[in-house]
Scaffold this motif. Structure first.
Motif, mmCIF file in Angstrom:
data_model
loop_
_atom_site.group_PDB
_atom_site.id
_atom_site.type_symbol
_atom_site.label_atom_id
_atom_site.label_comp_id
_atom_site.label_asym_id
_atom_site.label_seq_id
_atom_site.Cartn_x
_atom_site.Cartn_y
_atom_site.Cartn_z
ATOM 1 N N HIS A 40 -10.628 2.304 14.802
ATOM 2 C CA HIS A 40 -10.082 0.981 14.507
ATOM 3 C C HIS A 40 -11.199 -0.040 14.362
ATOM 4 C CE1 HIS A 40 -6.179 2.530 16.457
ATOM 5 N NE2 HIS A 40 -6.033 2.495 15.139
ATOM 6 N N ARG A 41 -12.264 0.125 15.122
ATOM 7 C CA ARG A 41 -13.365 -0.825 15.084
ATOM 8 C C ARG A 41 -14.385 -0.503 13.983
ATOM 9 N NH1 ARG A 41 -17.004 -1.793 19.609
ATOM 10 N NH2 ARG A 41 -15.576 -0.569 20.887
ATOM 11 N N TYR A 42 -14.762 0.787 13.844
ATOM 12 C CA TYR A 42 -15.850 1.162 12.934
ATOM 13 C C TYR A 42 -15.365 1.713 11.598
ATOM 14 C CZ TYR A 42 -19.019 0.586 16.886
ATOM 15 O OH TYR A 42 -19.744 0.073 17.923
ATOM 16 N N GLY A 43 -14.053 1.905 11.458
ATOM 17 C CA GLY A 43 -13.538 2.567 10.255
ATOM 18 C C GLY A 43 -13.344 4.043 10.546
ATOM 19 N N PRO A 44 -12.611 4.733 9.632
ATOM 20 C CA PRO A 44 -12.195 6.111 9.901
ATOM 21 C C PRO A 44 -13.346 7.125 9.896
ATOM 22 C CG PRO A 44 -11.574 5.483 7.683
ATOM 23 C CD PRO A 44 -12.078 4.239 8.347
ATOM 24 N N LEU A 45 -14.479 6.757 9.304
ATOM 25 C CA LEU A 45 -15.626 7.668 9.290
ATOM 26 C C LEU A 45 -16.764 6.958 9.992
ATOM 27 C CD1 LEU A 45 -16.640 10.406 8.058
ATOM 28 C CD2 LEU A 45 -17.545 9.053 6.163
ATOM 29 N N PHE A 46 -17.168 7.455 11.157
ATOM 30 C CA PHE A 46 -18.285 6.816 11.851
ATOM 31 C C PHE A 46 -19.150 7.870 12.511
ATOM 32 C CE2 PHE A 46 -14.757 6.869 14.910
ATOM 33 C CZ PHE A 46 -15.360 7.447 16.024
ATOM 34 N N ALA A 47 -20.314 7.438 12.970
ATOM 35 C CA ALA A 47 -21.229 8.379 13.615
ATOM 36 C C ALA A 47 -21.534 7.905 15.022
ATOM 37 C CB ALA A 47 -22.510 8.513 12.802
ATOM 38 N N ILE A 48 -21.920 8.836 15.840
ATOM 39 C CA ILE A 48 -22.106 8.566 17.259
ATOM 40 C C ILE A 48 -23.164 9.557 17.748
ATOM 41 C CG2 ILE A 48 -20.045 10.015 17.526
ATOM 42 C CD1 ILE A 48 -19.340 8.847 20.022
ATOM 43 N N TYR A 49 -23.942 9.161 18.733
ATOM 44 C CA TYR A 49 -24.881 10.118 19.319
ATOM 45 C C TYR A 49 -24.276 10.684 20.590
ATOM 46 C CZ TYR A 49 -28.756 9.283 16.141
ATOM 47 O OH TYR A 49 -29.567 9.253 15.030
ATOM 48 N N VAL A 57 -17.903 11.629 13.036
ATOM 49 C CA VAL A 57 -16.513 11.816 13.445
ATOM 50 C C VAL A 57 -15.585 11.438 12.287
ATOM 51 C CG1 VAL A 57 -14.732 11.241 15.139
ATOM 52 C CG2 VAL A 57 -17.137 11.266 15.823
ATOM 53 N N VAL A 58 -14.724 12.362 11.912
ATOM 54 C CA VAL A 58 -13.825 12.191 10.774
ATOM 55 C C VAL A 58 -12.419 11.918 11.297
ATOM 56 C CG1 VAL A 58 -12.679 13.517 8.958
ATOM 57 C CG2 VAL A 58 -15.160 13.639 9.204
ATOM 58 N N ASN A 59 -11.845 10.797 10.905
ATOM 59 C CA ASN A 59 -10.518 10.437 11.426
ATOM 60 C C ASN A 59 -9.454 10.325 10.358
ATOM 61 O OD1 ASN A 59 -10.838 9.595 14.474
ATOM 62 N ND2 ASN A 59 -12.666 8.907 13.384
ATOM 63 N N ASN A 60 -9.819 10.529 9.104
ATOM 64 C CA ASN A 60 -8.747 10.459 8.121
ATOM 65 C C ASN A 60 -8.592 11.738 7.329
ATOM 66 O OD1 ASN A 60 -9.729 10.415 5.497
ATOM 67 N ND2 ASN A 60 -9.778 8.178 5.353
ATOM 68 N N HIS A 61 -7.416 11.883 6.790
ATOM 69 C CA HIS A 61 -6.966 13.124 6.209
ATOM 70 C C HIS A 61 -7.802 13.521 4.983
ATOM 71 C CE1 HIS A 61 -4.093 13.889 2.794
ATOM 72 N NE2 HIS A 61 -4.281 15.082 3.312
ATOM 73 N N SER A 362 -22.120 16.011 1.773
ATOM 74 C CA SER A 362 -21.637 14.633 1.823
ATOM 75 C C SER A 362 -20.189 14.579 2.296
ATOM 76 C CB SER A 362 -21.750 13.985 0.438
ATOM 77 O OG SER A 362 -20.790 14.561 -0.427
ATOM 78 N N ILE A 363 -19.824 13.430 2.834
ATOM 79 C CA ILE A 363 -18.427 13.169 3.210
ATOM 80 C C ILE A 363 -18.072 11.781 2.694
ATOM 81 C CG2 ILE A 363 -16.732 12.979 5.080
ATOM 82 C CD1 ILE A 363 -18.664 14.573 6.874
ATOM 83 N N GLY A 364 -17.028 11.681 1.909
ATOM 84 C CA GLY A 364 -16.591 10.391 1.380
ATOM 85 C C GLY A 364 -17.693 9.687 0.588
ATOM 86 N N GLY A 365 -18.577 10.486 -0.054
ATOM 87 C CA GLY A 365 -19.654 9.899 -0.844
ATOM 88 C C GLY A 365 -20.885 9.534 -0.019
ATOM 89 N N HIS A 366 -20.810 9.674 1.289
ATOM 90 C CA HIS A 366 -21.960 9.412 2.147
ATOM 91 C C HIS A 366 -22.749 10.697 2.346
ATOM 92 C CE1 HIS A 366 -20.390 5.495 3.372
ATOM 93 N NE2 HIS A 366 -19.214 6.085 3.523
ATOM 94 N N ALA A 367 -24.075 10.593 2.207
ATOM 95 C CA ALA A 367 -24.896 11.783 2.422
ATOM 96 C C ALA A 367 -24.850 12.202 3.895
ATOM 97 C CB ALA A 367 -26.337 11.493 2.016
ATOM 98 N N VAL A 368 -24.769 13.513 4.119
ATOM 99 C CA VAL A 368 -24.797 14.063 5.476
ATOM 100 C C VAL A 368 -25.835 15.175 5.463
ATOM 101 C CG1 VAL A 368 -23.485 15.402 7.162
ATOM 102 C CG2 VAL A 368 -22.365 13.539 5.940
ATOM 103 N N SER A 369 -26.813 15.099 6.364
ATOM 104 C CA SER A 369 -27.874 16.094 6.245
ATOM 105 C C SER A 369 -27.608 17.318 7.095
ATOM 106 C CB SER A 369 -29.229 15.476 6.579
ATOM 107 O OG SER A 369 -29.160 14.896 7.854
ATOM 108 N N ARG A 370 -28.264 18.390 6.688
ATOM 109 C CA ARG A 370 -28.149 19.692 7.319
ATOM 110 C C ARG A 370 -28.313 19.580 8.839
ATOM 111 N NH1 ARG A 370 -32.154 24.841 6.481
ATOM 112 N NH2 ARG A 370 -31.115 26.012 8.124
#
Ligand code: HEM
Ligand code: PLO
Length: 484
Positions: A40-49, A57-61, A362-370
């Motif tokens: 709710h605060r960061y949007g459905p796609l956010f990252a966390i350590y 973390v993926v929160n949408n379908h 990638s997820i949702g057009g955002h690069a995600v590295s190996r």
């Protein structure tokens, strides 16, 4: 598929060395609820350590479908975890093993072995119906007193799995069955008390006392399963395998060849692999199925009208003269909806098992590295108000379309999807169907007089479980004598 140009980085929570984002996670919420709140605060796609590990973390379908299906192969890896390494002899299983050619071969072997018990055969049906008869006698033995149905259900499900995996059948109170239940509970209690995601650095939530208890339980498990393995090797014969262990042993013989043709230097499916697979099928088979059954019964206590409707469907299509069979499934759509709705509203594995990126992707057009860890929060997808009308309401009708036909929305994924989809899915569905239909044909579950309704909040251990509750079980007309 074309992801388009990278849209910049994924919103990330603040973090410190070693602790990661821990100081910003607040107190005590289990991961699926915490992530839903953060979305709710960061949007459905956010990252966390999580400690030192960068985790998306993926929160949408839509994003979940990318990770699991569209780019499923990119995200089919598993992270290394201390406790699950201990549990699986360093990943010689299916669920916690990283992606590799050997893993693929192994997974296919397990999958093929499960078809032994699937739809076309009557094996699973015979096994479940045998267990249901004694379960009914046990449940009905309490008369009009309220009691916790959990031990009897766990025992029945464990019995089914023991027959599937190594052909043992146990009578009531059998010492070996008690031992199996005891070590399994020990593992469940120590392996992952806040789910499989280590949000908190693991040493904090994992004192040495738990570690040695886990090791003890694993020792007991391994002793028992090694003995079964030796017995099976000694009696191995040509012809159809009689259980999972035999199917794996037979598949193992061909595995050396299979592997060399993949150009791999690794050995094929070793005895360790066979042992770990049997242990895992066992653990998964018991925890998930019994927990799902207990969730559904808890919701039926809240919604007696739903129970009545399932029983009406059973009366009209099966009656009380014969046992339910697999072939009745097509005639019992409402029961299927009840099972689906139970798995939607309380998914036993609310954030699945952690995935990792095998390659840059990638997820949702955002690069995600190996190497990035990816968590799919199925809880938030199953409770997304944009896809589900009143998501917190238990309403099996949402799985029927206008014509009263079964319809499965694409944002319903209790077993995950893609290369890492649950290998036990069809087995689990068949088992849930047979258990629930047989129970509800013969008996009704009611709230004990003066008791409050079951708490539906749940507690996250290795799976999301209901808190203990009590029920009264009453025989239905035609079944007063217990099992027929
Ligand atoms: C994986 C759900 C029953 C064996 C999974 C996953 C989920 C799941 C969500 C993880 C998917 C992912 O990481 O993306 C369920 C549910 C069940 C059930 C809801 C019952 C209601 C079973 C049964 C068995 C089983 C009966 C075996 C007898 C496995 C295995 C994996 C798995 C081996 C790991 C697959 C892999 O990593 O490739 N299950 N499961 N499950 N399940 Fe199940
Ligand atoms: C349960 C306790 C057993 O002793 C070991 C075991 C093996 C497989 C695990 C299972 C436990 C818990 C539920 C898991 C399953 C694999 C898939 C399943 C995690 C730890 C899911 C997705 O819930």
């Amino acid at each position: 598929s074309s992801a388009g140009p990278p849209r910049g980085s994924i919103p990330c929570l603040p973090h410190l060395p070693v602790l990661g984002s821990l100081p910003w996670l607040g107190g005590g919420l289990p991961p699926h609820l915490l992530f839903t709140q953060l979305a709710h605060r960061y949007g459905p796609l956010f990252a966390i350590y999580l400690g030192p590990h960068y985790t998306v973390v993926v929160n949408n379908h839509q994003h979940a479908r990318e990770v699991l299906l569209q780019r499923g192969k990119d995200f089919a890896g598993r992270p290394n975890m201390v406790t699950t390494n201990l549990l699986t002899r360093g990943g010689k299983d299916i669920a916690f093993s990283d992606y590799s050619p050997l893993w693929r071969f192994h997974r296919r072997l397990v999958h093929n072995s499960f078809t032994l018990f699937g739809e076309g055969t009557s094996r699973l049906q015979d096994i479940v119906l045998g267990a249901v008869d004694s379960l009914c006698v046990e449940l009905l033995s309490h008369g009009t007193r309220g009691f916790d149905p959990s031990p009897a259900i766990t025992r029945a499900v464990t019995n089914v799995v023991c027959r599937l995996v190594f052909s043992s059948t146990y009578g009531h109170g059998d010492a070996e069955l008690q031992e199996v239940i005891r070590y399994n509970n020990g593992i469940v209690e120590t392996i992952a008390r806040g789910g499989l995601v280590d949000i908190y650095p693991w040493m904090k939530v994992f004192p040495n006392r738990s570690l040695s208890k886990l090791k003890d339980c694993i020792t007991v498990r391994d002793r028992l399963l090694s003995q079964k393995l030796e017995e099976h090797k000694a009696s191995l014969s040509d012809g159809d395998p009689r259980d999972l262990l035999e199917a794996l042993l037979k598949g193992q013989t061909g595995s050396g060849r299979g592997q060399k043709s993949h150009g791999s230097k690794e050995e094929g499916i070793t005895d360790d692999h066979v042992l770990m697979t049997a242990a895992e099928a066992f653990g998964a088979g018991v925890e998930t199925t019994s927990t799902t059954l207990l969730w559904i019964l808890a919701y039926l206590l809240h919604h007696p009208d739903v129970q009545d409707r399932v029983q009406k469907e059973l009366d009209e299509n099966v009656g009380c003269e014969r046992a339910v069979s697999v072939s009745d499934r097509g005639r019992l759509p409402y029961l299927d909806c009840v099972i689906n709705e139970g798995m939607r509203i309380r998914p036993v594995s609310p954030v699945l098992i952690p995935h990792t990126a095998m390659t840059d992707s990638s997820i949702g057009g955002h690069a995600v590295s190996r190497g990035t860890r990816v968590l799919v929060n199925m809880w938030s997808i199953h409770h997304d108000p944009r896809h589900w009308d009143k998501p917190d309401l238990f309403n099996p009708d949402r799985f029927l379309d206008d014509q009263g036909q079964r319809a499965t929305p694409s944002c319903f994924l209790p077993f995950g999807a893609g290369p890492r989809v649950c290998v036990g899915e069809s087995l689990a569905r068949l088992e849930l169907f047979l258990f629930l239909s047989s129970l509800l044909q013969r008996m009704s579950f009611r709230l004990p007089d003066g008791d409050s309704l079951p708490n539906l909040q749940g507690r996250l251990g290795v799976v999301l479980q209901p808190l203990p509750y009590k029920a009264v079980v009453m025989p239905r007309p035609g079944w007063e004598g217990g099992a027929k």
